[in-house]
Enzyme design. Structure first.
Site, PDB file in Angstrom:
ATOM      1  N   CYS A 134       0.825  -1.219   0.000  1.00  0.00           N
ATOM      2  CA  CYS A 134       0.000   0.000   0.000  1.00  0.00           C
ATOM      3  C   CYS A 134       0.856   1.265   0.000  1.00  0.00           C
ATOM      4  O   CYS A 134       0.368   2.343  -0.330  1.00  0.00           O
ATOM      5  CB  CYS A 134      -0.935   0.007   1.194  1.00  0.00           C
ATOM      6  SG  CYS A 134      -2.013  -1.427   1.243  1.00  0.00           S
TER       7      CYS A 134
ATOM      8  N   HIS B 210      -3.455   7.099   2.603  1.00  0.00           N
ATOM      9  CA  HIS B 210      -3.824   5.816   2.004  1.00  0.00           C
ATOM     10  C   HIS B 210      -5.257   5.491   2.426  1.00  0.00           C
ATOM     11  O   HIS B 210      -5.611   5.601   3.603  1.00  0.00           O
ATOM     12  CB  HIS B 210      -2.846   4.738   2.473  1.00  0.00           C
ATOM     13  CG  HIS B 210      -3.292   3.351   2.167  1.00  0.00           C
ATOM     14  ND1 HIS B 210      -3.777   2.996   0.924  1.00  0.00           N
ATOM     15  CD2 HIS B 210      -3.348   2.228   2.924  1.00  0.00           C
ATOM     16  CE1 HIS B 210      -4.105   1.724   0.945  1.00  0.00           C
ATOM     17  NE2 HIS B 210      -3.859   1.224   2.148  1.00  0.00           N
TER      18      HIS B 210
ATOM     19  N   ASN C 150     -10.281  -0.431  -0.375  1.00  0.00           N
ATOM     20  CA  ASN C 150      -8.827  -0.235  -0.216  1.00  0.00           C
ATOM     21  C   ASN C 150      -8.133  -0.835  -1.443  1.00  0.00           C
ATOM     22  O   ASN C 150      -8.096  -2.049  -1.606  1.00  0.00           O
ATOM     23  CB  ASN C 150      -8.380  -0.927   1.075  1.00  0.00           C
ATOM     24  CG  ASN C 150      -6.882  -0.861   1.299  1.00  0.00           C
ATOM     25  OD1 ASN C 150      -6.111  -0.640   0.374  1.00  0.00           O
ATOM     26  ND2 ASN C 150      -6.477  -1.071   2.541  1.00  0.00           N
TER      27      ASN C 150
HETATM   28  C1  COA Z   1     -10.590  -5.398   9.854  1.00  0.00           C
HETATM   29  C2  COA Z   1     -11.272  -4.651  10.980  1.00  0.00           C
HETATM   30  C3  COA Z   1     -12.405  -3.787  10.435  1.00  0.00           C
HETATM   31  C4  COA Z   1     -11.852  -5.680  11.936  1.00  0.00           C
HETATM   32  O1  COA Z   1     -12.431  -5.017  13.043  1.00  0.00           O
HETATM   33  P1  COA Z   1     -12.067  -5.485  14.508  1.00  0.00           P
HETATM   34  O2  COA Z   1     -12.848  -4.667  15.421  1.00  0.00           O
HETATM   35  O3  COA Z   1     -10.579  -5.459  14.653  1.00  0.00           O
HETATM   36  O4  COA Z   1     -12.591  -6.979  14.455  1.00  0.00           O
HETATM   37  P2  COA Z   1     -12.199  -8.202  15.364  1.00  0.00           P
HETATM   38  O5  COA Z   1     -11.474  -9.178  14.527  1.00  0.00           O
HETATM   39  O6  COA Z   1     -11.552  -7.755  16.654  1.00  0.00           O
HETATM   40  O7  COA Z   1     -13.632  -8.771  15.709  1.00  0.00           O
HETATM   41  C5  COA Z   1     -14.578  -8.012  16.472  1.00  0.00           C
HETATM   42  C6  COA Z   1     -15.918  -8.692  16.371  1.00  0.00           C
HETATM   43  O8  COA Z   1     -16.425  -8.549  15.039  1.00  0.00           O
HETATM   44  C7  COA Z   1     -16.670  -9.845  14.469  1.00  0.00           C
HETATM   45  N1  COA Z   1     -16.294  -9.773  13.051  1.00  0.00           N
HETATM   46  C8  COA Z   1     -15.065  -9.899  12.505  1.00  0.00           C
HETATM   47  N2  COA Z   1     -15.164  -9.760  11.179  1.00  0.00           N
HETATM   48  C9  COA Z   1     -16.438  -9.519  10.896  1.00  0.00           C
HETATM   49  C10 COA Z   1     -17.126  -9.268   9.707  1.00  0.00           C
HETATM   50  N3  COA Z   1     -16.513  -9.212   8.505  1.00  0.00           N
HETATM   51  N4  COA Z   1     -18.453  -9.038   9.773  1.00  0.00           N
HETATM   52  C11 COA Z   1     -19.113  -9.080  10.949  1.00  0.00           C
HETATM   53  N5  COA Z   1     -18.510  -9.310  12.124  1.00  0.00           N
HETATM   54  C12 COA Z   1     -17.169  -9.527  12.086  1.00  0.00           C
HETATM   55  C13 COA Z   1     -15.801 -10.792  15.236  1.00  0.00           C
HETATM   56  O9  COA Z   1     -16.337 -12.089  15.220  1.00  0.00           O
HETATM   57  C14 COA Z   1     -15.858 -10.196  16.629  1.00  0.00           C
HETATM   58  O10 COA Z   1     -17.074 -10.574  17.250  1.00  0.00           O
HETATM   59  P3  COA Z   1     -17.182 -10.778  18.848  1.00  0.00           P
HETATM   60  O11 COA Z   1     -16.857  -9.449  19.458  1.00  0.00           O
HETATM   61  O12 COA Z   1     -18.598 -11.189  19.030  1.00  0.00           O
HETATM   62  O13 COA Z   1     -16.161 -11.830  19.178  1.00  0.00           O
HETATM   63  C15 COA Z   1     -10.270  -3.748  11.760  1.00  0.00           C
HETATM   64  O14 COA Z   1      -9.349  -4.532  12.474  1.00  0.00           O
HETATM   65  C16 COA Z   1      -9.520  -2.837  10.852  1.00  0.00           C
HETATM   66  O15 COA Z   1     -10.095  -1.926  10.319  1.00  0.00           O
HETATM   67  N6  COA Z   1      -8.207  -3.027  10.722  1.00  0.00           N
HETATM   68  C17 COA Z   1      -7.383  -2.267   9.827  1.00  0.00           C
HETATM   69  C18 COA Z   1      -7.488  -2.891   8.505  1.00  0.00           C
HETATM   70  C19 COA Z   1      -6.896  -2.061   7.427  1.00  0.00           C
HETATM   71  O16 COA Z   1      -7.240  -0.951   7.242  1.00  0.00           O
HETATM   72  N7  COA Z   1      -5.967  -2.680   6.702  1.00  0.00           N
HETATM   73  C20 COA Z   1      -5.370  -2.114   5.602  1.00  0.00           C
HETATM   74  C21 COA Z   1      -4.095  -1.501   5.960  1.00  0.00           C
HETATM   75  S1  COA Z   1      -3.181  -1.279   4.515  1.00  0.00           S
END
Ligand code: COA
EC number: 2.3.1.180
Length: 334
Positions: A123, A259, A290
């Site tokens: 990225c 980004h 993204n």
């Molecule tokens: C990916 C992202 C949105 C996930 O959100 P998060 O809050 O970290 O998610 P988690 O993995 O901790 O899971 C939190 C909850 O959501 C649920 N969950 C995870 N993915 C899910 C999805 N796609 N849809 C619905 N629920 C989801 C999990 O099961 C968990 O449930 P629980 O609380 O009942 O156990 C977040 O981590 C993020 O934005 N990260 C940065 C990613 C990014 O921008 N990357 C590019 C960089 S170049």
């Protein structure tokens, strides 16, 4: 005494002379993908700000999207393909290990056998390319450089992976970098943190794929939480440094183009940098997803098209991602 080797020098200043973008034709809504990942439109919008994204059709290859965005950039810069001395393509989704897609792009555009190579900085690739292009021009090793950021992440994203399937998308953006009367590209602030190598990566090595009983595409995997924390906190400091080395403050900024990873990261960075209300912030991720190396030129192109940014504005670009790698610089909007 031996004859000294001659050194080259170029113009003192460089600028982005033209910008082009290519958005694939197929619009994919959250509703189109939620069933496969047991998710909802509401969850995706709340966690990432993404409403739709675009996936490339088969004919919209990495090469095709690179060429289309480059043609627009060249046209807007008023530069002929033969004036391009080097083509840099930033991508992680060109499906051949070798040769670089940049050579095919240079050929298809009709450059005069320009130097051409790909860079793998995920990225962060576009901002790496702009920094290299600017330094090449100033050093006299190229007159004009074409920098392309392009991805078909839909090819390397697992559509059943809850952590990535709603985030990644496809597209391309390109710029022409060349000489300028006044500084149009500030010094780069860049670096990497290889200790976090595993946070976003190809799931397994190609050798492991080949040796497995049922070979499948080694998709991208991401530790979303850790990436989120790193991007939200560490990257605002890098953005601040890029302003400092350019000799400006947030008050001098017109446009902020981070980004397009995730809307919450964009908001966290803007808060942390205390951006004044007059600074327009790129939010292309909502409709485009993204697109990794393509996200910054796509976002800036849209801001120009919608009147949020205009030629001569001062913009801060900051890109970050797998590696972890990052790069930021201040540029004048072409
Ligand atoms: C990916 C992202 C949105 C996930 O959100 P998060 O809050 O970290 O998610 P988690 O993995 O901790 O899971 C939190 C909850 O959501 C649920 N969950 C995870 N993915 C899910 C999805 N796609 N849809 C619905 N629920 C989801 C999990 O099961 C968990 O449930 P629980 O609380 O009942 O156990 C977040 O981590 C993020 O934005 N990260 C940065 C990613 C990014 O921008 N990357 C590019 C960089 S170049």
């Amino acid at each position: 005494m031996s004859t000294p080797i001659q050194a080259t020098t170029g113009p003192a200043h460089t600028a982005v002379l033209g910008l082009g973008a290519y958005r694939p034709s197929r619009l994919v809504s959250n509703h189109d993908i939620v069933d496969r990942i047991d998710s909802s439109d509401e969850w995706i919008q709340q966690r990432s700000g993404i409403k739709t994204r675009r996936f490339a059709e088969p004919h919209e290859t990495v090469q095709m999207m690179s060429v289309e965005s480059s043609r627009i950039a060249l046209e807007r810069a008023g530069i002929a393909p033969e004036q391009i001395d080097c083509v840099i393509v930033a991508t992680v989704s060109h499906m051949l290990q070798t040769p670089a897609v940049a050579t095919a792009v240079a050929h298809e555009l009709g450059t005069n056998q320009a130097a051409a190579f790909d860079i793998s900085a995920a990225c962060a690739g576009f901002c790496h390319g702009v920094a290299m292009a600017s330094d090449m021009v100033r050093a006299g090793s190229a007159g004009h450089v074409l920098v392309v950021g392009v991805e078909r992440l839909s090819d390397i994203t697992d559509p059943y992976d809850r952590g990535t399937a709603f985030i990644f998308a496809d597209g391309a953006g390109a710029v022409v970098v060349g000489p300028a009367e006044t500084p149009g590209i500030g010094p780069v602030v860049w670096g990497s943190d290889g200790e976090q190598f595993d946070l976003i990566r190809q799931r397994e090595d190609w050798r492991d794929v080949i040796e497995s009983d049922a070979p499948t595409m080694p998709h991208l995997v991401m530790q979303g939480n850790a990436v989120f924390r790193w991007a939200s906190y560490a990257m605002a400091k890098v953005a601040q440094q890029a302003l400092e080395v350019a000799g400006i403050t947030v008050e001098d900024l017109d446009v902020f183009v981070p980004h397009q990873a995730n809307m919450r990261i964009i908001d966290a960075m803007a808060r942390s940098m205390k951006l004044p209300s007059h600074v327009a912030i790129a939010r292309d991720v909502a409709d485009q997803g993204n697109t990794s190396a393509a996200s910054i030129p796509l976002a800036l192109d849209r801001m120009i098209a919608e009147g949020e940014a205009k030629s001569g504005d001062t913009a801060l670009l900051i890109a970050f991602g797998a590696g972890l790698a990052y790069a930021a610089q201040v540029v004048t909007v072409p």
